[in-house]
Each structure stands twice: as C-alpha cells, then as structure tokens.
Write a protein that holds these residues in place. Structure first.
Motif, mmCIF file in Angstrom:
data_model
loop_
_atom_site.group_PDB
_atom_site.id
_atom_site.type_symbol
_atom_site.label_atom_id
_atom_site.label_comp_id
_atom_site.label_asym_id
_atom_site.label_seq_id
_atom_site.Cartn_x
_atom_site.Cartn_y
_atom_site.Cartn_z
ATOM 1 N N CYS A 44 -0.586 0.120 10.186
ATOM 2 C CA CYS A 44 -0.691 -1.332 10.297
ATOM 3 C C CYS A 44 -0.924 -1.952 8.926
ATOM 4 C CB CYS A 44 -1.860 -1.723 11.201
ATOM 5 S SG CYS A 44 -1.547 -1.492 12.942
ATOM 6 N N CYS A 45 -0.321 -3.117 8.737
ATOM 7 C CA CYS A 45 -0.616 -3.902 7.539
ATOM 8 C C CYS A 45 -1.956 -4.589 7.740
ATOM 9 C CB CYS A 45 0.459 -4.962 7.321
ATOM 10 S SG CYS A 45 2.083 -4.287 6.957
ATOM 11 N N VAL A 60 15.451 -3.834 -0.564
ATOM 12 C CA VAL A 60 14.989 -3.541 0.795
ATOM 13 C C VAL A 60 16.099 -2.834 1.565
ATOM 14 C CG1 VAL A 60 14.287 -4.572 2.994
ATOM 15 C CG2 VAL A 60 13.341 -5.439 0.855
ATOM 16 N N SER A 61 15.773 -1.636 2.084
ATOM 17 C CA SER A 61 16.757 -0.881 2.865
ATOM 18 C C SER A 61 16.666 -1.219 4.352
ATOM 19 C CB SER A 61 16.572 0.618 2.659
ATOM 20 O OG SER A 61 15.260 1.000 3.042
ATOM 21 N N LYS A 62 15.459 -1.519 4.819
ATOM 22 C CA LYS A 62 15.262 -1.964 6.199
ATOM 23 C C LYS A 62 13.917 -2.661 6.285
ATOM 24 C CE LYS A 62 13.057 2.097 8.226
ATOM 25 N NZ LYS A 62 13.046 3.015 9.343
ATOM 26 N N TYR A 63 13.723 -3.364 7.397
ATOM 27 C CA TYR A 63 12.447 -4.028 7.603
ATOM 28 C C TYR A 63 12.048 -3.935 9.061
ATOM 29 C CZ TYR A 63 15.057 -8.002 9.483
ATOM 30 O OH TYR A 63 15.889 -8.795 10.235
ATOM 31 N N GLU A 64 10.757 -4.053 9.305
ATOM 32 C CA GLU A 64 10.210 -4.055 10.661
ATOM 33 C C GLU A 64 9.247 -5.226 10.772
ATOM 34 O OE1 GLU A 64 8.382 -0.285 11.632
ATOM 35 O OE2 GLU A 64 9.690 0.708 10.205
ATOM 36 N N ILE A 65 9.121 -5.752 11.966
ATOM 37 C CA ILE A 65 8.180 -6.827 12.188
ATOM 38 C C ILE A 65 6.962 -6.266 12.908
ATOM 39 C CG2 ILE A 65 7.778 -9.040 13.320
ATOM 40 C CD1 ILE A 65 10.748 -9.642 12.904
ATOM 41 N N VAL A 78 7.245 -5.648 7.451
ATOM 42 C CA VAL A 78 7.093 -4.425 6.669
ATOM 43 C C VAL A 78 8.444 -4.156 6.004
ATOM 44 C CG1 VAL A 78 6.479 -1.988 6.705
ATOM 45 C CG2 VAL A 78 5.404 -3.568 8.333
ATOM 46 N N LEU A 79 8.475 -4.284 4.690
ATOM 47 C CA LEU A 79 9.700 -4.083 3.915
ATOM 48 C C LEU A 79 9.738 -2.658 3.392
ATOM 49 C CD1 LEU A 79 9.451 -7.354 1.788
ATOM 50 C CD2 LEU A 79 10.721 -7.037 3.931
ATOM 51 N N HIS A 80 10.817 -1.948 3.685
ATOM 52 C CA HIS A 80 10.979 -0.572 3.211
ATOM 53 C C HIS A 80 11.824 -0.602 1.938
ATOM 54 C CE1 HIS A 80 9.382 1.408 6.859
ATOM 55 N NE2 HIS A 80 9.750 0.267 7.408
ATOM 56 N N ILE A 81 11.203 -0.200 0.845
ATOM 57 C CA ILE A 81 11.867 -0.175 -0.454
ATOM 58 C C ILE A 81 11.728 1.229 -1.014
ATOM 59 C CG2 ILE A 81 11.902 -1.130 -2.783
ATOM 60 C CD1 ILE A 81 10.631 -3.678 -1.600
ATOM 61 N N LYS A 82 12.838 1.917 -1.123
ATOM 62 C CA LYS A 82 12.874 3.307 -1.559
ATOM 63 C C LYS A 82 11.931 4.140 -0.701
ATOM 64 C CE LYS A 82 14.496 2.223 -6.138
ATOM 65 N NZ LYS A 82 14.341 2.358 -7.557
ATOM 66 N N CYS A 87 3.904 -4.881 2.734
ATOM 67 C CA CYS A 87 3.573 -5.812 3.807
ATOM 68 C C CYS A 87 3.738 -7.226 3.271
ATOM 69 C CB CYS A 87 2.139 -5.607 4.273
ATOM 70 S SG CYS A 87 1.852 -3.971 4.968
ATOM 71 N N ALA A 88 4.555 -8.006 3.946
ATOM 72 C CA ALA A 88 4.835 -9.359 3.480
ATOM 73 C C ALA A 88 4.582 -10.369 4.592
ATOM 74 C CB ALA A 88 6.285 -9.459 2.999
ATOM 75 N N ASP A 89 4.378 -11.604 4.177
ATOM 76 C CA ASP A 89 4.222 -12.712 5.110
ATOM 77 C C ASP A 89 5.547 -12.913 5.871
ATOM 78 O OD1 ASP A 89 4.321 -16.000 5.427
ATOM 79 O OD2 ASP A 89 2.330 -15.118 5.708
#
Length: 108
Positions: A44-45, A60-65, A78-82, A87-89
């Motif tokens: 969790c963020c 960003v390769s993928k993201y989740e809310i 949740v931004l997946h980078i490499k 965790c972003a707003d």
C-alpha cells in the motif's frame, strides 16, 4: 480395575487429540492472517507525490489505482517505472494519459 484404566486412558487421548487439533487450527489461522496483512500493508502507498517529472511519466510501463478501502488508507496511482514504483496523487493520472496519448508512435 484394568477396564476403568483403559477407558480413562482412551478418554484422555481423545481429549488431547481434540485439544491439539484446535491449537493447530488456531496457529494456522494466525499464520495465514498475519502473512496476508503483512503483504497487503507492504504494497500500500502510505503517502503520494503530487509532482511527478515529465521524464518519469514517459518511462511509466504500467499503472495501478489504489483505492481507499480495505487495508489501504489513501487513494493513489501506483506508477511502475523500470524496477521501482512511485505513489502519485490521482491527478497525475490525467497528465499521464494525456502524455501517453500524445506520444503514440506514428505509423509509416
């Protein structure tokens, strides 16, 4: 006298078996619950970044809310980078979608 000793021994071993079974069930339940909670909390963020650099958004390769329900206490993207995640707003999601839409490769 020996028959009463046999009944007493059989009775005690049955009670010991029941007690052992109940204790084993309780232990297994505790292990399952604590392992699930630990994994969920770890993923969790706990706080979010409001400002994500444009260069990072491009990677960003993928993201989740993440929704504020269950074990997670805040809404986040949740931004997946490499091999890491940020965790972003939730407002960052709009910028990300716009950036990805404008940077689609052109067909030849």
């Amino acid at each position: 006298m020996s028959s009463s000793l046999f009944i007493h021994t059989q009775c005690c071993s049955t009670m010991e078996l029941k007690t052992t079974s109940v204790l084993l069930l309780i232990c297994v339940t505790i292990i399952i619950l604590t392992s699930t909670e630990v994994d969920a909390i770890a993923s969790c963020c706990l706080r979010v970044s409001k400002h994500i650099r444009r260069d990072d958004l491009r990677l960003v390769s993928k993201y989740e809310i993440q929704h504020k329900s269950g074990v997670c206490e805040i809404d986040a993207v949740v931004l997946h980078i490499k091999k890491k995640w940020i965790c972003a707003d939730l407002r960052v999601l709009k910028r990300l979608k716009k950036l990805k839409k404008n940077n689609k490769p052109k067909r030849a």
